[in-house]
Write a protein that holds these residues in place. Structure first.
Motif, PDB file in Angstrom:
ATOM      1  N   UNK A  21       0.852  -1.181   0.000  1.00 40.15           N
ATOM      2  CA  UNK A  21       0.000   0.000   0.000  1.00 40.15           C
ATOM      3  C   UNK A  21       0.888   1.231   0.000  1.00 40.15           C
ATOM      4  N   UNK A  22       0.576   2.147  -0.901  1.00 40.51           N
ATOM      5  CA  UNK A  22       1.439   3.313  -1.084  1.00 40.51           C
ATOM      6  C   UNK A  22       0.775   4.619  -0.683  1.00 40.51           C
ATOM      7  N   UNK A  23      -0.496   4.783  -1.025  1.00 40.92           N
ATOM      8  CA  UNK A  23      -1.181   6.048  -0.785  1.00 40.92           C
ATOM      9  C   UNK A  23      -2.225   5.893   0.309  1.00 40.92           C
ATOM     10  N   UNK A  24      -2.408   6.952   1.077  1.00 39.72           N
ATOM     11  CA  UNK A  24      -3.385   6.993   2.161  1.00 39.72           C
ATOM     12  C   UNK A  24      -4.227   8.256   1.984  1.00 39.72           C
ATOM     13  N   UNK A  25      -5.543   8.080   1.975  1.00 37.25           N
ATOM     14  CA  UNK A  25      -6.474   9.203   1.893  1.00 37.25           C
ATOM     15  C   UNK A  25      -7.162   9.346   3.242  1.00 37.25           C
ATOM     16  N   UNK A  26      -6.999  10.508   3.856  1.00 34.51           N
ATOM     17  CA  UNK A  26      -7.555  10.780   5.177  1.00 34.51           C
ATOM     18  C   UNK A  26      -8.633  11.847   5.028  1.00 34.51           C
ATOM     19  N   UNK A  27      -9.801  11.580   5.608  1.00 34.71           N
ATOM     20  CA  UNK A  27     -10.936  12.493   5.461  1.00 34.71           C
ATOM     21  C   UNK A  27     -11.335  13.073   6.801  1.00 34.71           C
ATOM     22  N   UNK A  28     -11.624  14.364   6.792  1.00 37.16           N
ATOM     23  CA  UNK A  28     -12.117  15.050   7.978  1.00 37.16           C
ATOM     24  C   UNK A  28     -13.482  15.641   7.712  1.00 37.16           C
ATOM     25  N   UNK A  29     -13.934  16.490   8.619  1.00 39.60           N
ATOM     26  CA  UNK A  29     -15.256  17.068   8.480  1.00 39.60           C
ATOM     27  C   UNK A  29     -15.404  17.976   7.283  1.00 39.60           C
ATOM     28  N   UNK A  30     -14.334  18.744   6.955  1.00 36.40           N
ATOM     29  CA  UNK A  30     -14.440  19.708   5.866  1.00 36.40           C
ATOM     30  C   UNK A  30     -13.238  19.661   4.923  1.00 36.40           C
ATOM     31  N   UNK A  31     -12.383  18.696   5.044  1.00 34.36           N
ATOM     32  CA  UNK A  31     -11.221  18.630   4.171  1.00 34.36           C
ATOM     33  C   UNK A  31     -10.726  17.191   4.083  1.00 34.36           C
ATOM     34  N   UNK A  32      -9.822  16.955   3.115  1.00 39.18           N
ATOM     35  CA  UNK A  32      -9.213  15.643   2.925  1.00 39.18           C
ATOM     36  C   UNK A  32      -7.724  15.824   2.685  1.00 39.18           C
ATOM     37  N   UNK A  33      -6.960  14.773   2.985  1.00 44.18           N
ATOM     38  CA  UNK A  33      -5.509  14.799   2.828  1.00 44.18           C
ATOM     39  C   UNK A  33      -5.061  13.537   2.101  1.00 44.18           C
ATOM     40  N   UNK A  34      -3.970  13.659   1.319  1.00 40.56           N
ATOM     41  CA  UNK A  34      -3.366  12.515   0.647  1.00 40.56           C
ATOM     42  C   UNK A  34      -1.942  12.371   1.163  1.00 40.56           C
ATOM     43  N   UNK A  35      -1.619  11.187   1.669  1.00 37.83           N
ATOM     44  CA  UNK A  35      -0.287  10.898   2.178  1.00 37.83           C
ATOM     45  C   UNK A  35       0.349   9.822   1.313  1.00 37.83           C
ATOM     46  N   UNK A  36       1.623   9.988   1.015  1.00 40.96           N
ATOM     47  CA  UNK A  36       2.380   8.993   0.262  1.00 40.96           C
ATOM     48  C   UNK A  36       3.360   8.317   1.205  1.00 40.96           C
ATOM     49  N   UNK A  37       3.286   7.005   1.292  1.00 40.91           N
ATOM     50  CA  UNK A  37       4.131   6.239   2.213  1.00 40.91           C
ATOM     51  C   UNK A  37       5.203   5.512   1.419  1.00 40.91           C
ATOM     52  N   UNK A  38       6.420   5.973   1.527  1.00 44.23           N
ATOM     53  CA  UNK A  38       7.582   5.291   0.960  1.00 44.23           C
ATOM     54  C   UNK A  38       8.503   4.958   2.129  1.00 44.23           C
ATOM     55  N   UNK A  39       9.704   5.465   2.140  1.00 45.30           N
ATOM     56  CA  UNK A  39      10.537   5.313   3.330  1.00 45.30           C
ATOM     57  C   UNK A  39      10.065   6.241   4.435  1.00 45.30           C
TER      58      UNK A  39
END
Length: 341
Positions: free
Chosen positions: A106-124
């Motif tokens: 798994x490489x990408x993580x999408x995190x959701x909040x009440x009014x916004x979202x974030x994209x995290x990339x997991x490598x090292x």
């Protein structure tokens, strides 16, 4: 006698929880053993990433690194809609089997909040790449998932569907977002639920309507709502997608408000309703002792589905107990009577 100091030390001691171990001795002599037990599976923290304190995040989706396979190209214009949908569905089923047989990271993580979202990339390390992607970061994420053999990520927000390539999340050349409502209305139509099962995306709206989409190629997103039975498109309380790993078929499961709750299941390959049942709220949980044959059948009773953990009324238990006089008493009846207390 315990002095005051010992009592204070006991109060300050942390409770037994998490990964703390318990050592147990068992057996005697040469047959004795020493066991080390713990109450939880230990977590191996690889890295940490601090989220903004101003936003409360409530949902997380992870996306796999796509397999090195050719991209599903757009079908020929001469092919019919049914052929394109069937081809995309069969490719998605084959990709599911291949993914289960391989160790995909798994490489990408999408995190959701009440009014916004974030994209995290997991490598090292974990890096936020929200601003570099085409994800709608200024809206909460209703649901998300992977399409086209894990190569395309879809984000469903209250207003639209956005797409990102899993192999290159920072790419700017992606399928155009699909806006749910183009005409102005008060209040505006907003998505509030849904599900993703390659190649299908189902979206539920706040007016209890439902829409079904299918992604057949790199730039082809078709709407199949008109092909669904009319009964599953209105009054929708809950909707989800399910793929049968045995047959490879994908089913749409819908709960509507008609007839005190109606559960309907639609085979998306034929768009035919394969199962439905009405009065879902009136269906009681079955309390039956399967280990004693039919002796426990008399324990079946009506109890509201929304409160399945409610204790049995003592009068119900006593009435059942009198009805079982002269028969073999069902195991567990005394426990039920005790629970009613």
């Amino acid at each position: 006698r315990r002095d005051k100091g010992e009592d204070e030390e006991d109060e300050e001691a942390a409770p037994l929880s998490g990964t703390e171990r318990l050592i147990v001795c068992s057996g005697a002599g040469q047959k004795g053993s020493l066991y080390i037990c713990q109450r939880a599976v230990p977590l191996d923290v690889l890295t940490e990433f601090d989220l903004p304190e101003t936003t409360q995040f409530s949902a997380v989706w992870t996306f796999q690194q796509p397999l090195e396979e050719p991209m599903i190209t757009e079908s020929a214009p001469s092919a019919g809609v049914e052929d394109r949908v069937a081809r995309a569905a069969s490719a998605a089923a084959a990709a599911t089997v291949a993914t289960q047989a391989s160790a995909v990271k798994h490489r990408l993580v999408l995190v959701s909040g009440g009014f916004k979202s974030m994209v995290l990339e997991t490598t090292e390390e974990i890096e936020e790449i929200s601003k570099a992607t085409r994800i709608d970061t200024d809206a909460t994420t209703v649901t998300a998932g992977s399409l086209l053999k894990d190569r395309l990520i879809v984000q469903v927000t209250p207003q639209r569907m956005c797409f990102v390539w899993a192999s290159d999340p920072k790419a700017q050349v992606v399928p155009a977002p699909l806006v749910f409502e183009t005409a102005e209305r008060v209040p505006p139509l907003q998505a509030c639920g849904g599900g993703v099962c390659d190649p299908y995306v189902v979206v539920r709206f706040h007016d209890f309507s439902l829409r079904l989409f299918v992604v057949c190629g790199e730039a082809e997103c078709l709407e199949l709502t008109s092909s669904l039975p009319a009964a599953v498109c209105t009054g929708v309380v809950c909707a989800s997608l399910f793929r049968s790993h045995g047959g490879g078929k994908t089913f749409l499961v819908v709960l509507t408000s008609a007839s005190q709750g109606t559960l309907r299941i639609v085979d998306l390959e034929s768009m035919a309703e394969v199962f439905h049942t009405r009065h879902v709220l009136d269906v009681p949980p079955v309390l039956r002792n399967h280990g004693s044959g039919d002796a426990g059948c008399a324990l079946d009773h009506l109890r509201a589905l929304p409160d399945v953990c409610a204790a049995l009324p003592r009068g119900t238990v006593e009435k059942v107990a009198k009805g079982l006089e002269g028969q073999q008493q069902a195991p567990g009846l005394e426990a039920l009577a005790g629970a009613a207390d």
